[in-house]
Design an enzyme around this catalytic site. Sequence first.
Site, PDB file in Angstrom:
ATOM      1  N   GLU A  33     -16.409  48.450  86.672  1.00  0.00           N
ATOM      2  CA  GLU A  33     -17.535  47.844  87.401  1.00  0.00           C
ATOM      3  C   GLU A  33     -18.806  47.956  86.565  1.00  0.00           C
ATOM      4  O   GLU A  33     -19.132  49.018  86.058  1.00  0.00           O
ATOM      5  CB  GLU A  33     -17.713  48.522  88.763  1.00  0.00           C
ATOM      6  CG  GLU A  33     -18.905  48.031  89.561  1.00  0.00           C
ATOM      7  CD  GLU A  33     -18.948  46.515  89.756  1.00  0.00           C
ATOM      8  OE1 GLU A  33     -18.012  45.956  90.345  1.00  0.00           O
ATOM      9  OE2 GLU A  33     -19.931  45.878  89.304  1.00  0.00           O
ATOM     10  N   SER A 180     -26.681  24.632 104.526  1.00  0.00           N
ATOM     11  CA  SER A 180     -26.526  25.213 105.868  1.00  0.00           C
ATOM     12  C   SER A 180     -25.118  25.741 106.099  1.00  0.00           C
ATOM     13  O   SER A 180     -24.595  25.666 107.193  1.00  0.00           O
ATOM     14  CB  SER A 180     -26.883  24.181 106.935  1.00  0.00           C
ATOM     15  OG  SER A 180     -25.856  23.206 107.018  1.00  0.00           O
ATOM     16  N   GLU A 202     -29.966  20.051 104.787  1.00  0.00           N
ATOM     17  CA  GLU A 202     -28.506  19.967 104.587  1.00  0.00           C
ATOM     18  C   GLU A 202     -28.138  18.567 104.090  1.00  0.00           C
ATOM     19  O   GLU A 202     -28.545  17.572 104.671  1.00  0.00           O
ATOM     20  CB  GLU A 202     -27.782  20.293 105.905  1.00  0.00           C
ATOM     21  CG  GLU A 202     -26.287  19.996 105.931  1.00  0.00           C
ATOM     22  CD  GLU A 202     -25.493  20.677 104.816  1.00  0.00           C
ATOM     23  OE1 GLU A 202     -25.599  21.904 104.675  1.00  0.00           O
ATOM     24  OE2 GLU A 202     -24.785  19.960 104.080  1.00  0.00           O
ATOM     25  N   GLY A 269     -23.952  27.394  97.717  1.00  0.00           N
ATOM     26  CA  GLY A 269     -22.614  27.790  97.297  1.00  0.00           C
ATOM     27  C   GLY A 269     -22.621  28.785  96.154  1.00  0.00           C
ATOM     28  O   GLY A 269     -23.676  29.337  95.809  1.00  0.00           O
ATOM     29  N   ALA A 317     -14.781  37.810 102.020  1.00  0.00           N
ATOM     30  CA  ALA A 317     -14.385  39.180 101.702  1.00  0.00           C
ATOM     31  C   ALA A 317     -12.971  39.493 102.193  1.00  0.00           C
ATOM     32  O   ALA A 317     -12.167  40.094 101.471  1.00  0.00           O
ATOM     33  CB  ALA A 317     -15.379  40.151 102.332  1.00  0.00           C
ATOM     34  N   HIS A 442     -11.700  41.642 132.727  1.00  0.00           N
ATOM     35  CA  HIS A 442     -12.862  41.058 133.381  1.00  0.00           C
ATOM     36  C   HIS A 442     -13.897  42.145 133.630  1.00  0.00           C
ATOM     37  O   HIS A 442     -13.527  43.233 134.061  1.00  0.00           O
ATOM     38  CB  HIS A 442     -12.442  40.441 134.714  1.00  0.00           C
ATOM     39  CG  HIS A 442     -13.616  39.925 135.497  1.00  0.00           C
ATOM     40  ND1 HIS A 442     -14.248  38.750 135.178  1.00  0.00           N
ATOM     41  CD2 HIS A 442     -14.286  40.452 136.563  1.00  0.00           C
ATOM     42  CE1 HIS A 442     -15.250  38.543 136.028  1.00  0.00           C
ATOM     43  NE2 HIS A 442     -15.297  39.564 136.878  1.00  0.00           N
TER      44      HIS A 442
HETATM   45  C1  LIG Z   1     -25.372  36.551 101.286  1.00  0.00           C
HETATM   46  C2  LIG Z   1     -23.870  36.605 101.434  1.00  0.00           C
HETATM   47  C3  LIG Z   1     -23.309  36.923 102.646  1.00  0.00           C
HETATM   48  C4  LIG Z   1     -21.927  36.981 102.781  1.00  0.00           C
HETATM   49  N1  LIG Z   1     -21.415  37.299 103.999  1.00  0.00           N
HETATM   50  C5  LIG Z   1     -20.072  37.358 104.138  1.00  0.00           C
HETATM   51  C6  LIG Z   1     -19.491  37.709 105.388  1.00  0.00           C
HETATM   52  O1  LIG Z   1     -20.207  37.977 106.354  1.00  0.00           O
HETATM   53  N2  LIG Z   1     -18.145  37.763 105.468  1.00  0.00           N
HETATM   54  C7  LIG Z   1     -17.339  37.479 104.408  1.00  0.00           C
HETATM   55  O2  LIG Z   1     -16.121  37.525 104.541  1.00  0.00           O
HETATM   56  N3  LIG Z   1     -17.860  37.127 103.223  1.00  0.00           N
HETATM   57  C8  LIG Z   1     -19.198  37.074 103.060  1.00  0.00           C
HETATM   58  N4  LIG Z   1     -19.719  36.750 101.849  1.00  0.00           N
HETATM   59  C9  LIG Z   1     -18.792  36.464 100.735  1.00  0.00           C
HETATM   60  C10 LIG Z   1     -18.262  37.753 100.125  1.00  0.00           C
HETATM   61  O3  LIG Z   1     -19.332  38.588  99.757  1.00  0.00           O
HETATM   62  C11 LIG Z   1     -17.385  37.436  98.937  1.00  0.00           C
HETATM   63  O4  LIG Z   1     -16.380  36.531  99.312  1.00  0.00           O
HETATM   64  C12 LIG Z   1     -16.736  38.694  98.404  1.00  0.00           C
HETATM   65  O5  LIG Z   1     -17.699  39.638  98.001  1.00  0.00           O
HETATM   66  C13 LIG Z   1     -15.818  38.357  97.231  1.00  0.00           C
HETATM   67  O6  LIG Z   1     -15.219  39.523  96.786  1.00  0.00           O
HETATM   68  P1  LIG Z   1     -14.697  39.680  95.295  1.00  0.00           P
HETATM   69  O7  LIG Z   1     -14.090  41.049  95.243  1.00  0.00           O
HETATM   70  O8  LIG Z   1     -13.878  38.525  94.908  1.00  0.00           O
HETATM   71  O9  LIG Z   1     -15.981  39.621  94.368  1.00  0.00           O
HETATM   72  P2  LIG Z   1     -17.425  40.309  94.402  1.00  0.00           P
HETATM   73  O10 LIG Z   1     -17.737  40.914  95.709  1.00  0.00           O
HETATM   74  O11 LIG Z   1     -18.347  39.274  93.870  1.00  0.00           O
HETATM   75  O12 LIG Z   1     -17.293  41.504  93.349  1.00  0.00           O
HETATM   76  C14 LIG Z   1     -17.093  41.260  92.019  1.00  0.00           C
HETATM   77  C15 LIG Z   1     -17.526  42.510  91.267  1.00  0.00           C
HETATM   78  O13 LIG Z   1     -17.137  42.388  89.906  1.00  0.00           O
HETATM   79  C16 LIG Z   1     -18.155  42.894  89.080  1.00  0.00           C
HETATM   80  N5  LIG Z   1     -18.018  42.265  87.772  1.00  0.00           N
HETATM   81  C17 LIG Z   1     -18.116  40.955  87.461  1.00  0.00           C
HETATM   82  N6  LIG Z   1     -17.866  40.748  86.153  1.00  0.00           N
HETATM   83  C18 LIG Z   1     -17.617  41.975  85.642  1.00  0.00           C
HETATM   84  C19 LIG Z   1     -17.281  42.435  84.336  1.00  0.00           C
HETATM   85  N7  LIG Z   1     -17.145  41.580  83.321  1.00  0.00           N
HETATM   86  N8  LIG Z   1     -17.093  43.745  84.156  1.00  0.00           N
HETATM   87  C20 LIG Z   1     -17.233  44.625  85.170  1.00  0.00           C
HETATM   88  N9  LIG Z   1     -17.528  44.255  86.425  1.00  0.00           N
HETATM   89  C21 LIG Z   1     -17.710  42.949  86.656  1.00  0.00           C
HETATM   90  C22 LIG Z   1     -19.428  42.498  89.794  1.00  0.00           C
HETATM   91  O14 LIG Z   1     -20.508  43.308  89.390  1.00  0.00           O
HETATM   92  C23 LIG Z   1     -19.027  42.725  91.247  1.00  0.00           C
HETATM   93  O15 LIG Z   1     -19.317  44.040  91.648  1.00  0.00           O
HETATM   94  C24 LIG Z   1     -21.100  36.712 101.676  1.00  0.00           C
HETATM   95  C25 LIG Z   1     -21.661  36.390 100.441  1.00  0.00           C
HETATM   96  C26 LIG Z   1     -23.022  36.351 100.314  1.00  0.00           C
HETATM   97  C27 LIG Z   1     -23.604  36.016  98.979  1.00  0.00           C
END
Ligand SMILES: Cc1cc2nc3c(=O)[nH]c(=O)nc-3n(C[C@H](O)[C@H](O)[C@H](O)COP(=O)(O)OP(=O)(O)OC[C@H]3O[C@@H](n4cnc5c(N)ncnc54)[C@H](O)[C@@H]3O)c2cc1C
Length: 463
Positions: A33, A180, A202, A269, A317, A442
């Site tokens: 990380e 949106s 949007e 996005g 997530a 209920h």
């Molecule tokens: C504002 C916001 C709100 C959201 N709300 C929700 C929600 O309510 N519910 C939901 O399901 N999803 C939500 N999401 C989406 C969700 O956060 C993502 O889908 C999720 O975090 C993706 O997980 P991931 O493990 O694929 O990647 P990430 O969470 O993006 O983690 C990737 C990690 O890899 C690390 N990394 C990248 N490249 C390298 C490298 N070369 N070497 C070492 N480390 C590296 C990064 O630092 C990061 O810590 C939200 C997103 C945003 C932006």
Amino acid sequence: MSNFDVIVLGSGPGGYVTAIRAAQLGFKTAIVEKESLGGVCLNWGCIPTKALLKSAQVFEYLKHAEDYGLSAKKVEHDFDAVVKRSRGVADGMSKGIQFLMKKNKIEVLNGYGKVQPGKKVVVKGEHGDPAEYTANHIIIATGARSRELPSLPQDGKKVIGYREAMSLEKQPKKMIVVGSGAIGIEFAYFYNSMGTEVTVVEYLPNIVPVEDEDVSKQLERSFKKAGVKIKTSAEVTHVDTSGDGVKATIKTSKGEEVLEADIVLSAVGIKTNIENIGLEDVGIAVDRDKILVNDYYQTNIPGYYAIGDVTPGQALAHVASAEGILCVEKIAGMHVEALDYGNIPGCTYCVPEVASVGLTEKQAKEQGYDIKVGKFPFSASGKAKASGTPDGFVKVIFDAKYGEWLGCHMIGVGVTDMIAEAVVARKLETTGHEVLKAVHPHPTMSEAVMEAVADAYDEVIHL
Ligand SMILES: Cc1cc2nc3c(=O)[nH]c(=O)nc-3n(C[C@H](O)[C@H](O)[C@H](O)COP(=O)(O)OP(=O)(O)OC[C@H]3O[C@@H](n4cnc5c(N)ncnc54)[C@H](O)[C@@H]3O)c2cc1C
């Protein structure tokens, strides 16, 4: 050089969950990380936004205390304290992941990681030379960042992405939110509740465009009632940041107009983190900005896998975590079923909340289904009335021929905690009849699901 069974690149909800499951299955595991453990979700996404939204909701309740026979005088907010609380919650969650890594004996490699041929990962920390590690299985989970439009370049000050939007030092008086989807809508709700004048722009004809049209329309009504301005079928073509604030040129079917604000939030996005992580060196195939994988998240190169936002599929997530678990269970030789991407719930945590799973009414019709639709408004729910939150409804869509539950769409207070019922029922291939005969408690908001199903079969009681 250290050898591992599994190295996971990235510690978001995809990466850290994968690492824990790998360790549980007996693999010697490491996780790389470059920032804080927990990825976007814990540090800059799901969790800190929900903390902000909670502050907004409590503020709204206090402002409307009289509706409940209560008095709360001089209700004020401290924007700085609200942001600090959110950052504190995020930090606490990230520390929780540190604990989980330790508990599961997962080695945390701090630094920037790159995959290399020969099943190697090179990690460059802040200090010292890059270190090389090997693993039988390398899982890429590097996630994504805010996407930038050419017409909307982010300068981090006046044109911002989600990271800045949740850590601003000063509350803007006026804000334009472009996009949106869930992220744009959640910030629009938050800032509007805090007293910022918010305009949502949007491109498509409806806000929350992936949702059922009835839900989009209901949310638009609720947002407009709360004072949010909404411009649909509208495109930002240019932003001028040269003056004190921002001037955004918006193109609609009626022509062009210029909106002024202190800040523009670009929520259009995400862009995956696939650059400069060694994909080309190894020869891992990508399509546009996604790493190509099969049902078990294997890339085209044996021993290299990818999960989460960097792969096709919903960028959520819970999807990232589910993919990671499936990926390592397959590596461990367990019998696994491919993930059903048609049964993934999606939630937006504004007020009223939005939650859905499966096909919208339009999609079901387009796919040629003969359908039965049921709808139950919360205005007819005892719990919603008692709670003072009668806005919204539950809508269900069934296949008329075989009774398959094709889709479930909800808008209202607390519905994000209710959608799992539909997910489980659909996973178990439950018919409407069985849902109807499953007695719901209920008074609860969840009764609306049973009543909506009853409505689809002309058996609704409380309408
Ligand atoms: C504002 C916001 C709100 C959201 N709300 C929700 C929600 O309510 N519910 C939901 O399901 N999803 C939500 N999401 C989406 C969700 O956060 C993502 O889908 C999720 O975090 C993706 O997980 P991931 O493990 O694929 O990647 P990430 O969470 O993006 O983690 C990737 C990690 O890899 C690390 N990394 C990248 N490249 C390298 C490298 N070369 N070497 C070492 N480390 C590296 C990064 O630092 C990061 O810590 C939200 C997103 C945003 C932006």
